[in-house]
Design a protein around this motif. Structure first.
Motif, PDB file in Angstrom:
ATOM      1  N   ALA A   1      49.150  40.892  35.605  1.00  0.00           N
ATOM      2  CA  ALA A   1      49.479  40.338  34.285  1.00  0.00           C
ATOM      3  C   ALA A   1      48.236  40.158  33.416  1.00  0.00           C
ATOM      4  CB  ALA A   1      50.198  39.006  34.461  1.00  0.00           C
TER       5      ALA A   1
ATOM      6  N   THR B   1      46.038  50.467  40.546  1.00  0.00           N
ATOM      7  CA  THR B   1      45.430  49.555  41.528  1.00  0.00           C
ATOM      8  C   THR B   1      45.042  48.251  40.857  1.00  0.00           C
ATOM      9  OG1 THR B   1      44.555  51.503  42.631  1.00  0.00           O
ATOM     10  CG2 THR B   1      43.592  49.392  43.265  1.00  0.00           C
TER      11      THR B   1
ATOM     12  N   LYS C   1      32.471  52.834  37.252  1.00  0.00           N
ATOM     13  CA  LYS C   1      32.305  53.865  38.290  1.00  0.00           C
ATOM     14  C   LYS C   1      33.072  55.141  37.930  1.00  0.00           C
ATOM     15  CE  LYS C   1      35.915  52.024  41.369  1.00  0.00           C
ATOM     16  NZ  LYS C   1      36.894  53.107  41.231  1.00  0.00           N
TER      17      LYS C   1
HETATM   18  C1  LIG Z   1      51.062  49.684  37.069  1.00  0.00           C
HETATM   19  C2  LIG Z   1      50.587  48.370  36.482  1.00  0.00           C
HETATM   20  C3  LIG Z   1      51.386  47.725  35.541  1.00  0.00           C
HETATM   21  C4  LIG Z   1      50.924  46.543  34.929  1.00  0.00           C
HETATM   22  N1  LIG Z   1      51.633  46.018  33.887  1.00  0.00           N
HETATM   23  C5  LIG Z   1      51.097  44.996  33.162  1.00  0.00           C
HETATM   24  C6  LIG Z   1      51.744  44.522  31.998  1.00  0.00           C
HETATM   25  O1  LIG Z   1      52.749  45.050  31.576  1.00  0.00           O
HETATM   26  N2  LIG Z   1      51.214  43.468  31.338  1.00  0.00           N
HETATM   27  C7  LIG Z   1      50.083  42.845  31.760  1.00  0.00           C
HETATM   28  O2  LIG Z   1      49.664  41.852  31.129  1.00  0.00           O
HETATM   29  N3  LIG Z   1      49.404  43.314  32.837  1.00  0.00           N
HETATM   30  C8  LIG Z   1      49.879  44.376  33.532  1.00  0.00           C
HETATM   31  N4  LIG Z   1      49.218  44.859  34.610  1.00  0.00           N
HETATM   32  C9  LIG Z   1      47.956  44.252  34.994  1.00  0.00           C
HETATM   33  C10 LIG Z   1      46.785  44.711  34.123  1.00  0.00           C
HETATM   34  O3  LIG Z   1      46.796  46.103  33.944  1.00  0.00           O
HETATM   35  C11 LIG Z   1      45.483  44.272  34.776  1.00  0.00           C
HETATM   36  O4  LIG Z   1      45.566  42.907  35.140  1.00  0.00           O
HETATM   37  C12 LIG Z   1      44.290  44.432  33.865  1.00  0.00           C
HETATM   38  O5  LIG Z   1      44.272  45.722  33.309  1.00  0.00           O
HETATM   39  C13 LIG Z   1      43.019  44.164  34.640  1.00  0.00           C
HETATM   40  O6  LIG Z   1      41.922  44.557  33.851  1.00  0.00           O
HETATM   41  P1  LIG Z   1      40.502  44.621  34.491  1.00  0.00           P
HETATM   42  O7  LIG Z   1      39.565  45.048  33.431  1.00  0.00           O
HETATM   43  O8  LIG Z   1      40.238  43.353  35.216  1.00  0.00           O
HETATM   44  O9  LIG Z   1      40.624  45.713  35.661  1.00  0.00           O
HETATM   45  P2  LIG Z   1      40.577  47.310  35.661  1.00  0.00           P
HETATM   46  O10 LIG Z   1      41.279  47.894  34.515  1.00  0.00           O
HETATM   47  O11 LIG Z   1      40.972  47.754  37.020  1.00  0.00           O
HETATM   48  O12 LIG Z   1      39.035  47.590  35.436  1.00  0.00           O
HETATM   49  C14 LIG Z   1      38.080  47.361  36.431  1.00  0.00           C
HETATM   50  C15 LIG Z   1      37.068  48.483  36.314  1.00  0.00           C
HETATM   51  O13 LIG Z   1      35.971  48.220  37.188  1.00  0.00           O
HETATM   52  C16 LIG Z   1      35.455  49.474  37.606  1.00  0.00           C
HETATM   53  N5  LIG Z   1      34.620  49.229  38.784  1.00  0.00           N
HETATM   54  C17 LIG Z   1      34.995  48.750  39.976  1.00  0.00           C
HETATM   55  N6  LIG Z   1      33.921  48.641  40.806  1.00  0.00           N
HETATM   56  C18 LIG Z   1      32.841  49.061  40.093  1.00  0.00           C
HETATM   57  C19 LIG Z   1      31.460  49.199  40.384  1.00  0.00           C
HETATM   58  N7  LIG Z   1      30.950  48.852  41.584  1.00  0.00           N
HETATM   59  N8  LIG Z   1      30.640  49.686  39.428  1.00  0.00           N
HETATM   60  C20 LIG Z   1      31.121  50.027  38.196  1.00  0.00           C
HETATM   61  N9  LIG Z   1      32.450  49.923  37.879  1.00  0.00           N
HETATM   62  C21 LIG Z   1      33.279  49.448  38.810  1.00  0.00           C
HETATM   63  C22 LIG Z   1      36.718  50.290  37.875  1.00  0.00           C
HETATM   64  O14 LIG Z   1      36.449  51.687  37.852  1.00  0.00           O
HETATM   65  C23 LIG Z   1      37.638  49.832  36.746  1.00  0.00           C
HETATM   66  O15 LIG Z   1      37.611  50.721  35.637  1.00  0.00           O
HETATM   67  C24 LIG Z   1      49.671  46.001  35.313  1.00  0.00           C
HETATM   68  C25 LIG Z   1      48.899  46.629  36.292  1.00  0.00           C
HETATM   69  C26 LIG Z   1      49.336  47.806  36.873  1.00  0.00           C
HETATM   70  C27 LIG Z   1      48.466  48.499  37.890  1.00  0.00           C
END
Ligand SMILES: Cc1cc2nc3c(=O)[nH]c(=O)nc-3n(C[C@H](O)[C@H](O)[C@H](O)COP(=O)(O)OP(=O)(O)OC[C@H]3O[C@@H](n4cnc5c(N)ncnc54)[C@H](O)[C@@H]3O)c2cc1C
Length: 388
Positions: free
Chosen positions: A336, A307, A37
Motif C-alpha cells: 500500500a 516484489t 540497481k
Molecule cells: C503488484 C502490486 C500492486 C500494488 N498495488 C498498490 C496499490 O494499488 N496502491 C498502493 O498504494 N500500493 C500498491 N502496491 C505497493 C506499492 O507499489 C509499494 O508499496 C511501493 O511502490 C513501494 O515503493 P518503494 O520505492 O519503497 O519500493 P520499490 O518500488 O520496490 O523501489 C525500491 C527500489 O530499490 C532498488 N534497490 C534495491 N536494492 C538496491 C541496492 N542495493 N542498490 C540500489 N538500488 C536498490 C530496487 O531496484 C527498486 O527499484 C502494490 C505493489 C505491488 C507489487
C-alpha cells in the motif's frame, strides 16, 4: 577507473519513495545522488495496481496518507505530467453483513480525518452504482480517493529529480555502505565510490540487507501480488473498487482496460523476480464476472506480479535509524505504498533538513523491531490481502 561522487544525501533505491525523496531534497537545495540497481521505478512502484486510496488504511497511517492526498493533485507542477491521476472515488464492497458492519465501524472511527465516507446498504449500492451485480451487503465510497498510472508516475519522479539536478545512477547497485566520521562511504556498481552526509535506505523489498548492515534488521518478508488486465472494453466502471478483507480489486482505465488484482504470485529462482499465479488469476476473473457480468467474454491480455516488502504489523518503517546518526529508512509498505510514497519523500526531506517532521511517524519507527533476532528475517510475513 573509479568514479567518485560526493553529495549531501545518497539514496539507495529509486522506487517512488526514493525518487520522491530525491526530488524533495533537490527542491530544498541539497545535493543528491540517487542509485538504483535497475531502472528507477521498475520494481513495485512501476508495476503496482495504481490504487491511490486512503480508505481502509489503519488510523496511524491516515495523517501520512492525508499528506500524500495533498501532493497527488500537484503532479503536473512537480513532475511535468498528471500521471493519469484522477479522483475517481474508491468504492469498498462488503460481501456479508459482518463485512458491512466493519465498513460502518471504520467510517465512524476515521470520521475526524475528513475522508467523507458515504455508506450504502446493498440495495442502495446497486441503485447508486447500477453497473454492479452479485452478492453485495453494502458499500463505502470515498469520493476523493482515486487512481493513477504507476508506469508513468514513478519513473517521472526520478526524471524530475534528475532534471532538478540530482545525480541519478541506474544499474548501479549499492553493495557496501559504512558510517564514517563525517557521514557515509558507499560502494556501488562496478566502479563508483560515494561519500555523503546523510543516507536514505529506500531499497523496497531489498532494504533489510542495508538495515541489517547497520545492525538493525527488521522482519521484512516479500509478497508478490498477482494482477491481470483485460482488453479495452466500453467505459463502464467509474471508480476504483476494492472489497472488505481484500481478495479482489479492480479499476477501468480511460483506454477501457480493466486492471484487476487479488491473491499472490510467487518468486522465481531469483527472488528479485516473480510470476503471477494461475489460481489467483482465475479467482480474480471469477469474482470479476460475478460483479460485472459484461466481463464474461472479455479477453485477459496480460498477467503480472511484483516484489513488495511486508512487515508483520502491516505498517512500514519510516524514520531515523536507531543505531546510526544520519541514516534514514523508508521501506516495507506492505502492498500500500504507492499512495503514500510522495508524502514519504517529503517526510524524508523534513528529517534530513530539520531533524523532525510535522507528520506523525512514531508508529513506523524501526526501533519497534529492536531486539529482534536476525533469524526472524527469513520468517514469512502475514498474508495481508490489503493491496491496492
Ligand atoms: C503488484 C502490486 C500492486 C500494488 N498495488 C498498490 C496499490 O494499488 N496502491 C498502493 O498504494 N500500493 C500498491 N502496491 C505497493 C506499492 O507499489 C509499494 O508499496 C511501493 O511502490 C513501494 O515503493 P518503494 O520505492 O519503497 O519500493 P520499490 O518500488 O520496490 O523501489 C525500491 C527500489 O530499490 C532498488 N534497490 C534495491 N536494492 C538496491 C541496492 N542495493 N542498490 C540500489 N538500488 C536498490 C530496487 O531496484 C527498486 O527499484 C502494490 C505493489 C505491488 C507489487
Amino acid at each position: 577507473m573509479t568514479r567518485r561522487f560526493s553529495a549531501d544525501v545518497a539514496i539507495i533505491g529509486g522506487g517512488l519513495v526514493g525518487s520522491s525523496a530525491a526530488l524533495a531534497l533537490r527542491l530544498a537545495g541539497l545535493s543528491v545522488i540517487l542509485m538504483d540497481k535497475g531502472f528507477c521505478g521498475a520494481q513495485a512502484s512501476g508495476v503496482n495496481y495504481g490504487g491511490v486510496r486512503r480508505q481502509g488504511r489503519p488510523m496511524g497511517q491516515l495523517p501520512l496518507s492525508q499528506r500524500a492526498h495533498q501532493i497527488w493533485p500537484q503532479l503536473n507542477a512537480l513532475i511535468g505530467i498528471d500521471g493519469e491521476y484522477q479522483r475517481s472515488g474508491h468504492l469498498k464492497l462488503a460481501r456479508t453483513p459482518e463485512d458491512f458492519a466493519k465498513l460502518e465501524h471504520y467510517a465512524e472511527t476515521v470520521k475526524s480525518f475528513g475522508l467523507d465516507l458515504e455508506l450504502y446498504t446493498g440495495a442502495m449500492a446497486k441503485a447508486r452504482f447500477p453497473w454492479l451485480s452479485g452478492n453485495i451487503a453494502g458499500a463505502s465510497l470515498c469520493p476523493d480517493d482515486g487512481q493513477a498510472n504507476p508506469r508513468l508516475v514513478s519513473p517521472a519522479f526520478a526524471k524530475a529529480a534528475r532534471d532538478a539536478g540530482a545525480i541519478v545512477l541506474e544499474h548501479t547497485a549499492v553493495h557496501a555502505a559504512v558510517h564514517t566520521n563525517d557521514g557515509f562511504a558507499l560502494q556501488a556498481g562496478a566502479d563508483c565510490e560515494i561519500t555523503c552526509r546523510f543516507l536514505i535506505n529506500s531499497a523496497g523489498a531489498w532494504a533489510n540487507k542495508i538495515a541489517a548492515g547497520f545492525d538493525e534488521p527488521a522482519p521484512l518478508s516479500r509478497i508478490y501480488p498477482s494482477m491481470v488486465v483485460t482488453e479495452p472494453l466500453a467505459p463502464r466502471l467509474p471508480v476504483s473498487l476494492g472489497e472488505e478483507g481484500g481478495g479482489f480489486y479492480c479499476r477501468q482505465v480511460t483506454r477501457g482496460n480493466y486492471i484487476m488484482g487479488g491473491g499472490r504470485g510467487y518468486a522465481l529462482a531469483d527472488p528479485d523476480f516473480s510470476r503471477p499465479s494461475t489460481t489467483a488469476a482465475l479467482s480474480v476473473m471469477k469474482r470479476a464476472t460475478t460483479l460485472f457480468p459484461h466481463l464474461a467474454g472479455a479477453h485477459v491480455i496480460r498477467f503480472w506480479s511484483g516484489t513488495e516488502g511486508q512487515l508483520p504489523d502491516n505498517n512500514p518503517v519510516i524514520g531515523p535509524s536507531g543505531t546510526t546518526p544520519g541514516l534514514f529508512h523508508a521501506f516495507g509498505f506492505c502492498g500500500a505504498g504507492f499512495q503514500v510514497a510522495p508524502a514519504v519523500g517529503a517526510i524524508l526531506c523534513d528529517l534530513v533538513t530539520s531533524g523532525e517532521t510535522a507528520t506523525p511517524i512514531d508508529a513506523f519507527s524501526i526501533e519497534r523491531f529492536r531486539n529482534m533476532s536476525s533469524q526472524h528475517n527469513e520468517k514469512k510475513g502475514t498474508h495481508n490481502e490489503m493491496v491496492e
